[in-house]
Structures are given as C-alpha cells and as structure tokens.
Design an enzyme around this catalytic site. Structure first.
Site, PDB file in Angstrom:
ATOM      1  N   MET A  99       0.853  -1.185   0.000  1.00 34.48           N
ATOM      2  CA  MET A  99       0.000   0.000   0.000  1.00 34.48           C
ATOM      3  C   MET A  99       0.890   1.236   0.000  1.00 34.48           C
ATOM      4  SD  MET A  99      -2.348  -1.454   3.091  1.00 34.48           S
ATOM      5  CE  MET A  99      -3.466  -0.055   3.195  1.00 34.48           C
ATOM      6  N   ILE A 157       1.028  -5.119   8.211  1.00 29.62           N
ATOM      7  CA  ILE A 157       2.435  -4.844   8.525  1.00 29.62           C
ATOM      8  C   ILE A 157       2.704  -3.354   8.376  1.00 29.62           C
ATOM      9  CG2 ILE A 157       4.841  -5.331   7.934  1.00 29.62           C
ATOM     10  CD1 ILE A 157       3.852  -7.973   6.702  1.00 29.62           C
ATOM     11  N   GLY A 187      -0.488   3.712   5.445  1.00 33.73           N
ATOM     12  CA  GLY A 187      -0.212   2.621   4.538  1.00 33.73           C
ATOM     13  C   GLY A 187       0.857   1.642   4.963  1.00 33.73           C
ATOM     14  N   SER A 188       1.169   0.703   4.127  1.00 34.07           N
ATOM     15  CA  SER A 188       2.267  -0.239   4.271  1.00 34.07           C
ATOM     16  C   SER A 188       1.985  -1.496   3.474  1.00 34.07           C
ATOM     17  CB  SER A 188       2.572  -0.573   5.713  1.00 34.07           C
ATOM     18  OG  SER A 188       3.844  -1.179   5.749  1.00 34.07           O
ATOM     19  N   ARG A 189       1.624  -2.599   4.150  1.00 32.03           N
ATOM     20  CA  ARG A 189       1.549  -3.873   3.435  1.00 32.03           C
ATOM     21  C   ARG A 189       0.612  -4.834   4.152  1.00 32.03           C
ATOM     22  NH1 ARG A 189       7.064  -7.324   2.525  1.00 32.03           N
ATOM     23  NH2 ARG A 189       6.194  -9.351   3.030  1.00 32.03           N
TER      24      ARG A 189
END
Length: 227
Positions: A99, A157, A187-189
């Site tokens: 993301m 994550i 965001g991130s993952r």
C-alpha cells in the site's frame, strides 16, 4: 466518498495547527509576504495529502465464499511458497499487497468466517519491502476459518511511514468478507497466507482494490450425495 473515522481527529488538529501558524505569520511576519504565501500553499498541499490518506470511498463488494478478495488497495509484490512460522508452522502460499501513501488505507476481510487466532506484535519500522518487515515490523496476525472450510491468515504490517496499526477484530468474532477489519495509518503492506492447493488469481505487479479484486480461489471439498 467520506473521511474514515481514524483520520478525523488527526485532520482536525492538523487543520487547527496549520491555520494557527498561518495566522501568526500573517500577523507577525507581514513584511515577508512572499514567504507567507509560499507557506500557505505548502500548508494547503500538506493538508490535502493527509486528507487523501484517510479517504473512505464507497465499494460495491464482491462476495463469494470460496474466493479470496483483496484485503487492501495496492500492488501485488509477492507471490511465493513460504514457511509460515507463527500459526501454521508449515508451507503456505503467500500473497503480499503493498500500500503506497496514495492508496486507500482500509484493510478488509478477504473471506467470511470465524476468527480463530489474533495477535498484535510490536516491532520495528523497516520499509515494507524489506525482507525482515514480515517478521520484525509492528504487525497484527489474524486467522479466519473460512465458511468454505480452509483457514486463511492475513497480516497487517507497518512500514517506514506507517506508525500506527488499528484493528477491529478479536478471537471468536464472526467476520464478513469485504468488511473492515482494520486500518494502517499512512499505509504499508498486507500479507495473506493460504493452503498450497489454492489457485492464485493475480500476478506480480497487478493493482488491487480492497473488497473487489479476486486474488485467489480456495479449494473446497466436493459436495457429497448425502451432505
């Protein structure tokens, strides 16, 4: 489109702070009008950037018990067979969705079912594509026994920018496909782990929409004559 509840307080105080700073500049730094105008422009851009982090667009959800729906907007960055060490402790297929800061940051249940396991892990903030991010970053792990039968693990994550993970589920909850199970601020993952016989429906680099893009199909036992 509406603003997600996780962003309302942040947006309010950000707007309050930016307005206060701009008013102070225009009152006590009036002789430097060029700088004040530039700062006002930067303030507007900054606020709009934060605003788009917390947008919550309407989604026409795709529902099907043996299909896995993307848990987040983003891009598929991992499709591989791996050892899952926390819950299954065996080999699984992993699908990871990255993301970016411009994606919607809501995370959604990829399947319907019962939450069999949940755990929050405090941790580091490596960039989301770092090999250690899956096991050492701040993260949550959720395992749902799907209505189709197989258990599916999905993991929020945090990354270098994301410093706050929010979740709305606990063990024993009944969850519905496409509903929000959490939010990763900035965001991130999201990683998804499925049985090895699962058919993957996406490719590396493919863009996904949370609640709409089919990422995999679970293998379910065929119906028997007597049920």
């Amino acid at each position: 489109m509406k603003i997600h509840k996780e962003g309302r307080k942040i947006l309010f105080f950000t707007l309050l702070g930016l307005v206060a700073i701009n008013l102070l500049l225009y009152n006590f730094n009036a002789e430097n009008n060029t700088f004040n105008k530039i700062f006002s422009g930067v303030s507007a851009v900054l606020f709009l950037l934060i605003l788009q982090f917390f947008r919550s667009p309407y989604r026409n959800l795709l529902l099907h018990e043996d299909l896995l729906i993307a848990p987040a907007d983003g891009k598929v960055v991992v499709i591989e067979e791996v050892e899952e060490p926390e819950y299954f402790k065996d080999k699984r297929k992993q699908i990871s969705i990255f993301m970016s800061p411009i994606n919607v940051h809501i995370t959604r249940n990829p399947v319907s079912g019962i939450v069999k396991y949940f755990k929050y892990h405090p941790g580091n903030y490596f960039v989301a594509w770092h090999p250690k991010s899956s096991t050492q970053n701040e993260r949550t792990t959720v395992v749902v026994e799907s209505t189709a039968g197989p258990e599916v693990l999905f993991r929020q994550i945090a990354g270098a920018m994301a410093r706050r993970i929010v979740w709305y589920v606990k063990e024993g909850d009944e969850v519905s496909q496409g509903e929000e199970f959490g939010f990763i601020k900035f965001g991130s993952r999201v990683d998804v782990f499925v049985p090895l016989d699962t058919e993957i429906k996406v490719e590396l680099g493919q863009k996904t929409k949370g609640g709409q893009t089919v990422i995999a199909q679970l293998k379910t036992p065929p119906p028997t004559l007597f049920g």
